[in-house]
Every structure is written in structure tokens, then in C-alpha cells.
Design an enzyme around this catalytic site. Structure first.
Site, PDB file in Angstrom:
ATOM      1  N   ASN A 277       4.938  -0.657  14.114  1.00  0.00           N
ATOM      2  CA  ASN A 277       4.359  -0.164  12.959  1.00  0.00           C
ATOM      3  C   ASN A 277       4.991   1.086  12.209  1.00  0.00           C
ATOM      4  O   ASN A 277       5.148   2.356  13.329  1.00  0.00           O
ATOM      5  CB  ASN A 277       3.199  -0.222  12.339  1.00  0.00           C
ATOM      6  CG  ASN A 277       3.315  -0.259  10.324  1.00  0.00           C
ATOM      7  OD1 ASN A 277       3.107  -1.385   9.912  1.00  0.00           O
ATOM      8  ND2 ASN A 277       2.061   0.130  10.471  1.00  0.00           N
TER       9      ASN A 277
ATOM     10  N   CYS B  21      -3.561 -27.861 -13.715  1.00  0.00           N
ATOM     11  CA  CYS B  21      -3.086 -29.347 -13.633  1.00  0.00           C
ATOM     12  C   CYS B  21      -3.065 -29.838 -14.533  1.00  0.00           C
ATOM     13  O   CYS B  21      -3.941 -30.813 -15.308  1.00  0.00           O
ATOM     14  CB  CYS B  21      -4.114 -29.158 -12.536  1.00  0.00           C
ATOM     15  SG  CYS B  21      -3.812 -30.883 -11.074  1.00  0.00           S
TER      16      CYS B  21
ATOM     17  N   CYS C  28      -7.687 -29.499  -7.731  1.00  0.00           N
ATOM     18  CA  CYS C  28      -7.513 -30.632  -6.993  1.00  0.00           C
ATOM     19  C   CYS C  28      -6.710 -30.656  -5.769  1.00  0.00           C
ATOM     20  O   CYS C  28      -6.212 -31.051  -4.568  1.00  0.00           O
ATOM     21  CB  CYS C  28      -6.630 -31.640  -7.394  1.00  0.00           C
ATOM     22  SG  CYS C  28      -5.157 -31.679  -8.168  1.00  0.00           S
TER      23      CYS C  28
ATOM     24  N   ARG D  41       0.476  -0.929   0.195  1.00  0.00           N
ATOM     25  CA  ARG D  41      -0.089  -0.236   0.259  1.00  0.00           C
ATOM     26  C   ARG D  41       0.753   1.234   0.006  1.00  0.00           C
ATOM     27  O   ARG D  41       0.076   2.658  -0.178  1.00  0.00           O
ATOM     28  CB  ARG D  41      -0.997  -0.275   1.204  1.00  0.00           C
ATOM     29  CG  ARG D  41      -2.289  -0.822   1.148  1.00  0.00           C
ATOM     30  CD  ARG D  41      -2.965  -0.578   2.457  1.00  0.00           C
ATOM     31  NE  ARG D  41      -3.726  -1.925   2.327  1.00  0.00           N
ATOM     32  CZ  ARG D  41      -4.638  -3.559   2.639  1.00  0.00           C
ATOM     33  NH1 ARG D  41      -3.032  -4.147   2.647  1.00  0.00           N
ATOM     34  NH2 ARG D  41      -4.772  -3.859   2.023  1.00  0.00           N
TER      35      ARG D  41
ATOM     36  N   ASP E  11       6.620 -14.577   1.511  1.00  0.00           N
ATOM     37  CA  ASP E  11       7.879 -14.921   0.924  1.00  0.00           C
ATOM     38  C   ASP E  11       8.034 -15.805   2.036  1.00  0.00           C
ATOM     39  O   ASP E  11       9.498 -16.309   1.350  1.00  0.00           O
ATOM     40  CB  ASP E  11       8.105 -13.252   0.854  1.00  0.00           C
ATOM     41  CG  ASP E  11       8.198 -12.806   2.457  1.00  0.00           C
ATOM     42  OD1 ASP E  11       8.699 -13.692   3.579  1.00  0.00           O
ATOM     43  OD2 ASP E  11       7.900 -11.537   3.034  1.00  0.00           O
TER      44      ASP E  11
ATOM     45  N   HIS F  35      -2.206 -15.840   3.823  1.00  0.00           N
ATOM     46  CA  HIS F  35      -2.370 -15.278   3.052  1.00  0.00           C
ATOM     47  C   HIS F  35      -1.203 -16.497   2.164  1.00  0.00           C
ATOM     48  O   HIS F  35      -1.842 -16.333   0.591  1.00  0.00           O
ATOM     49  CB  HIS F  35      -2.167 -14.168   2.845  1.00  0.00           C
ATOM     50  CG  HIS F  35      -2.796 -12.964   3.425  1.00  0.00           C
ATOM     51  ND1 HIS F  35      -2.927 -11.696   3.423  1.00  0.00           N
ATOM     52  CD2 HIS F  35      -4.032 -13.621   4.138  1.00  0.00           C
ATOM     53  CE1 HIS F  35      -3.307 -11.150   4.201  1.00  0.00           C
ATOM     54  NE2 HIS F  35      -4.673 -11.988   4.230  1.00  0.00           N
TER      55      HIS F  35
END
Length: 253
Positions: free
Chosen positions: A225, A159, A137, A41, A109, A126
Site C-alpha cells: 500500500n 422492482c 426480493c 479517501r 469494479d 462490498h
């Protein structure tokens, strides 16, 4: 309480860590920027350059699948070169010391595993971008397999077993959250006595609910943060400084 400066914040954090018996870190993109992986962001972040491709669009549109894989291959040198930063290494040190039972992450990552966390103790909300998975599958694929077929045919592969699309093993917008990871993260948040929210904007739900859940179950909450978050006012300690500088003193402890 917002730390008045970095030094006082590190001192207060150190006291909380020493007193805690079960620490659960919750990490977002901010912890990996030191490793060379851009966040999403911020100015210059991934989403300022490319619109995210929602899951339903990936499923329905072959062009969207091709574009998704082109973007992933373009990022491969960045992911391949990334190494754990001071934040990753500090948390791994606390994990090895028995302070952290497991870590919850929004990141894709694989850097927590590289820093020393056992894969079973990294709860990935995530997913993980270092391999691929069939959306039908669930068969796992290595990225070189995908790249070889993409380069040969010029199209995103399906797949080999069920012919459904193959995508990175990440969670896209509109895709169901992984049930096992959500369950484990919920249990960890409920059982810890210190919850560290690190490098997350705390705006993506339901993941952003875990700090609040931990706080409501009696844990102390620390938010590290660079930018303010909507949960700063409920935190016991807020450190708005560089993550590597904040956690660096805990590497090797």
C-alpha cells in the site's frame, strides 16, 4: 518488516510466493487506480467530492435514490473503460498457476473477473457495481434496464416484481454485509499460508479484520500500500510502493 526499497521488497515477496502453497489476496481500491478508477479517501477520491449515501437514507428518501443513480450513471464511462492493471494481471497469473484458490476483494469494479478469475472464485465483500439488484426480493437487473427507466421517468426505478427499490448490487454504509461472502473470506483467511493485503487502507471493518485473522492462524502477512496502515506492525513484509510496479514482475509467472 518494511522493505528498504522496491527491489528488495519484490525479491522478498517473490521468495514468499515461491514458498507458499495457498495464497489469499485481499484487495482494496488502490489496486484499481492504475485502471483509472479513483479511490475513496485520497485527495481527489470519490468521497472528497460526494458524501456517501447511507443505506437507510437510500431506502427512505426518493431524492437520495435518484442522486445515487445519477452518480452511478456519471461514473459509467469510467467503469466501462477500465481494464485490469498490472496488479490484477499478476494475481490472475498466480491464480492460473494454482497458487491462489480464491481472491477476497473490497472492490466493486469487476476487474478481477476481467483479469481471468472465475466469478465463483472472487469473494466480493462490498458487492458489484456492474449490475443492479432489488433490495426486497433480490432480483438482478442489468444497468441498461435501470438507465432506460430512469431516463423515461426521471426517477430511480422500483422492482418489476415486488415494487421495492432497485440499487446497484453494492453494499452501502449501514447495509448488512453479505453472509456468504463473509463466511468464505473467513475460511480463506484461516486456511491460507500467505495473505496479501493490497491497496487497502485497512480501516473499514469487519473487512479489515481478515489480515489479522490470517496472521493469527499462522499465515505470513504482506501489506502492499502506498500509505501506512494500522496493521503494518504485525506484517511480515510491508511494501510502500506503487502496486503496479510491485506486482508487475509477477505478470505471466
Amino acid at each position: 518488516m518494511i522493505a528498504s526499497d522496491l527491489r528488495s521488497g519484490v525479491e522478498q515477496l517473490g521468495e514468499m510466493i515461491a514458498e507458499a502453497s495457498a495464497i489469499v489476496p485481499f484487495t482494496g481500491a488502490g489496486i484499481s487506480t492504475e485502471s483509472g478508477i479513483p479511490d475513496f479517501r485520497s485527495p481527489g477520491g470519490l468521497w472528497t467530492r460526494n458524501r456517501p449515501i447511507p443505506f437507510d437514507e437510500f431506502v427512505a428518501n426518493p431524492d437520495a435514490r435518484d442522486e445515487s443513480w445519477r452518480r452511478r450513471f456519471a461514473m459509467e464511462p469510467t467503469f466501462a473503460a477500465a481494464r485490469p492493471g498490472r496488479g490484477h494481471r499478476a494475481l490472475a497469473s498466480l491464480y492460473k498457476a494454482g497458487k491462489i484458490p480464491a481472491i477476497v476483494t473490497q472492490n466493486i469494479d469487476n476487474l478481477h473477473q476481467m483479469s481471468g478469475f472465475a466469478a465463483d472464485h472472487v469473494v466480493e465483500l462490498h458487492g458489484n457495481t456492474t449490475y443492479a439488484r432489488c433490495i426486497g426480493c433480490g432480483r438482478a437487473y442489468e444497468l441498461p434496464w435501470v438507465r432506460q427507466r430512469f431516463d423515461t421517468t426521471g426517477a430511480a426505478p422500483d422492482c418489476a416484481d415486488c415494487e421495492e427499490p432497485v440499487k446497484t448490487a453494492t453494499i452501502s454504509f449501514g447495509q448488512a454485509m453479505p453472509e456468504d461472502a463473509m463466511r468464505r473470506a473467513t475460511e480463506l483467511a484461516q486456511q491460507c499460508d500467505l495473505f496479501l493485503a493490497i491497496g487497502s487502507s485497512l480501516v473499514v471493518w469487519p473487512a479489515a479484520g481478515f489480515p489479522l485473522l490470517a496472521k493469527n492462524n499462522g499465515a505470513r502477512l504482506v501489506i502492499i500500500n502506498n500509505e501506512p496502515t494500522e496493521q503494518d506492525d504485525i506484517a511480515d513484509l510491508v511494501i510502500r510502493h506503487d502496486i503496479g510496479e510491485t506486482l508487475g514482475p509477477f505478470v505471466g509467472n
